[in-house]
Design an enzyme around this catalytic site. Sequence first.
Site, PDB file in Angstrom:
ATOM      1  N   ASP A 487      62.623  30.893  42.904  1.00 27.24           N
ATOM      2  CA  ASP A 487      63.854  30.063  43.119  1.00 27.24           C
ATOM      3  C   ASP A 487      64.518  30.039  44.733  1.00 27.24           C
ATOM      4  OD1 ASP A 487      64.320  29.264  40.572  1.00 27.24           O
ATOM      5  OD2 ASP A 487      65.460  31.215  40.032  1.00 27.24           O
TER       6      ASP A 487
HETATM    7  C1  BGC Z   1      67.795  34.821  43.322  1.00 27.03           C
HETATM    8  C2  BGC Z   1      66.805  34.508  42.415  1.00 27.03           C
HETATM    9  C3  BGC Z   1      67.751  33.835  41.323  1.00 27.03           C
HETATM   10  C4  BGC Z   1      68.384  32.643  41.586  1.00 27.03           C
HETATM   11  C5  BGC Z   1      69.293  31.931  40.641  1.00 27.03           C
HETATM   12  C6  BGC Z   1      69.046  33.900  43.575  1.00 27.03           C
HETATM   13  O1  BGC Z   1      69.983  34.142  44.545  1.00 27.03           O
HETATM   14  O2  BGC Z   1      67.568  35.563  44.390  1.00 27.03           O
HETATM   15  O3  BGC Z   1      66.280  35.741  41.898  1.00 27.03           O
HETATM   16  O4  BGC Z   1      66.557  33.341  40.347  1.00 27.03           O
HETATM   17  O5  BGC Z   1      69.493  33.094  42.500  1.00 27.03           O
HETATM   18  O6  BGC Z   1      70.124  32.529  40.029  1.00 27.03           O
HETATM   19  C1  NOJ Z   2      65.217  34.848  38.546  1.00 28.17           C
HETATM   20  C2  NOJ Z   2      65.114  33.657  37.517  1.00 28.17           C
HETATM   21  O1  NOJ Z   2      65.795  33.937  36.576  1.00 28.17           O
HETATM   22  C3  NOJ Z   2      63.559  33.390  37.703  1.00 28.17           C
HETATM   23  O2  NOJ Z   2      63.656  32.213  36.783  1.00 28.17           O
HETATM   24  C4  NOJ Z   2      62.914  33.238  38.930  1.00 28.17           C
HETATM   25  O3  NOJ Z   2      61.843  32.690  38.700  1.00 28.17           O
HETATM   26  C5  NOJ Z   2      62.826  34.398  39.701  1.00 28.17           C
HETATM   27  N1  NOJ Z   2      64.377  34.819  39.865  1.00 28.17           N
HETATM   28  C6  NOJ Z   2      62.402  34.481  41.231  1.00 28.17           C
HETATM   29  O4  NOJ Z   2      63.063  33.590  42.052  1.00 28.17           O
END
Ligand code: BGC
Ligand code: NOJ
Length: 813
Positions: A487
């Site tokens: 993400d």
């Molecule tokens: C985090 C991710 C997460 C994303 C969406 C980011 O700040 O590092 O792990 O999936 O937010 O909530």
């Molecule tokens: C947490 C999110 O829930 C997941 O969908 C994502 O792939 C990982 N973070 C990595 O960014």
Amino acid sequence: MEEQKRYGHFDDQHREYVITDPQTPWPWINYLGNEDFFSLISNTAGGYSFYKDAKFRRITRYRYNNVPMDNGGRYFYVKDGDTVWNPGWKPCKTPLDFYECRHGMSYTRITGRKNGVEASVLFFVPLKKWCEVQKLTLTNQSQETKSLKLFSFEEWCLWNAATDMENFQRNFSTGEVEIEGSTIYHKTEYRERRNHYAFYHVNAPIQGFDTDRETFVGLYNEFANPDAVMEGKPRNSHAHGWSPIASHYIEVTLAPGESKDFVFLLGYIENEQDEKFSAPQVINKTKAKALIAELDTTEKVDRAFDVLCTYWDALLNIYKVKTGNDKLDRMVNIWNQYQCMVTFNFSRSASFFESGVGRGMGFRDSNQDLVGFVHQIPPRARQRIIDIASTQFPDGGCYHQYQPLTKRGNNDIGGGFNDDPCWLIFGTVAYIKETGDFSILDEMVPFDNQPGSEVTLFEHLKISMDHVIKNLGPHMLPLIGRADWNDCLNLNCFSWDPNESFQTTENVSEGTKAESLMIAGLFVVTGKDYVALCKKIGKADEAERMQKAVDAMIEAVKKHGWDGEWYLRAYDFYGRKIGSNECEEAKIFIESQGWCTMAEIGAEEGMVAKSLDSCKKYLECEHGMVLNNPAFTRYIYEYGEISSYPEGYKENAGIFCHNNPWVIIGECIAGRGNDAWSHYAKILPSYVEEKYQTLHKVEPYVNCQMVAGKDAFRPGEGKNSWLTGTAAWMWYTVSEFILGIKPDYDGIRIDPCLPETAKDYTVTRKFREAEYVINIHPNGQQKGVKQITLDGNPVDGTVIPYSKGKHTVDVQM
Ligand code: BGC
Ligand code: NOJ
């Protein structure tokens, strides 16, 4: 290594983790509830409850990231003379003579002892009931009669957890309660559009109560010393506005050796519109009374608890392993499966790291969670697939999240994450292989929940594949869109404004060349699955069409996705390489190594082996494999959130446990059992427990999302426990690839990949209407099944054909 302090231990026989010191390095929590009514509970009874949706239907209040941590919950205060204490130590923190918290399968039992009195509380949510039971047993273990004053405490949330936290100009005037007998009803906003209320009941006469927070606590006091409790006098307050709470006051006299049970119930009720009131302004309590009547004695509660335990027995009876290695067996048989069920229920919405207001159910997350529990409750997996697919758009793209209460796509986050569609294939294939239920493909499923837009689920799978093919970049690799699984790799975002969220800010899509090797690998893996599925259901033309696309993708990766020693990670907006030896930082990323090795892209050319070796060389450290290496040391405008994190944390070179299993599966497919096992054991909680319980900090019985990586200030520290795709991936990895029991359309494929040291082991696997007892003899081999016999008869190949009944299987490697 210095001796680590221990806070508890596993009790495998009872399937519990036993915490013996309340001052754990972080609140160690458990989840209650299985279908509609859910609670989080810490080892000191902190936490909160909600109905279906942690945002829209929050029942009790909780303050996140408080000082001290974990404040607010269901508290029992015992006033014994001048001493006031709680069975869970908090909030009074009066030193206890004994403390124990047993987190079990959907229940938690907290016991405290002080001055000859024991208070033991069993917390659970009975199956199919909308309530949390708190059975409190008070026992006088002293030689003299004890006269105790008991206060209960819960604080109501005004339903919508987000507005509850911010709209005080309104909230301080809306709160309403009713008190009748031993039941306190919370009915805020019931007078207008809501058709639901909550209640807190005890099955004993009360000698007083409180429902107004400030009256009970006192404006200058805290949960640790509420006025009413300290004085031993309830105020009988009736909340009008401000912050409604529920507290019962009970006087208890116990002879030496005597014990008394109190059943407290926190319940949730919905009424039909025309049956909301029994008199003007008076809520209709019929359903509440009926629910109370079902659980108003110790016997009834004990029975409901037995039902819950039997339910978990059955769930954990479907896949059982016996290897003789307790650390492995307890994770496989108990905790990993349990965590999978919890993540399926909660997705990423509510933990001690997730406030429950920000994220609903993730599209990709939920599909992955599915592989963690589909063997246990296939009908719920089926429903989940339909719910998820219903949030897809006609072009194959999808909402990134949806809310469980409404099942609608979440507009705040929107769509455009180009890996999302592939996961629908991943989830659906897992469901069909487990159940043999191909009929799900014919279910009519809408787009974006619009009635009238329905097409078959198979059509949804098809447009999912097509979405990738229709969004290829200059190297014929998948365009990344907003982001892929990572993400935080925001290649089209370009933000200098600290007030913008990387996750939701408008992306530049015009002219982008940003392509993802992670999606390429994912597309090949799920594409092969899709092709096999098409062949299976007689769609030969479609199989052929997609096989061509898969082959083309493989070629594109070999040509434009290989860096010499590992797979590239991506191309940026301008078409420049990411995750290449040519880069200054972050030369190698884990995601593309995982997916491209699972896809076996370039295996003959040696790419797979080289990539796996590079993971060991550059990504592996004492605590697992980091996401990228070297870590980013500065913010890179073209890359987005990934470079916003300090070195070694989260997506910037943290050990993102979720993606370690991808490489481990890659190792298994390549037959490298020793390597697979050593990677696996590094992130297996039961191994972590022993190694660094204090450093790791978070619960030793479940995986966390992230462990600080080698570049971090404190490598090995865990964060974001419980709700993580790691659960399902750990399960998929160990159950199907390491232990090698893989459901398939026509039976079970047996193909373990083990360390050379593996001893004989047995897996008992219920599968559809059959049960297989599978004895595996590794004979020192890492991979390769030499001979399988089914009920004494040799089987050709590695799939044991499905047939009903009980079978014994013998496997020689
Ligand atoms: C985090 C991710 C997460 C994303 C969406 C980011 O700040 O590092 O792990 O999936 O937010 O909530
Ligand atoms: C947490 C999110 O829930 C997941 O969908 C994502 O792939 C990982 N973070 C990595 O960014």
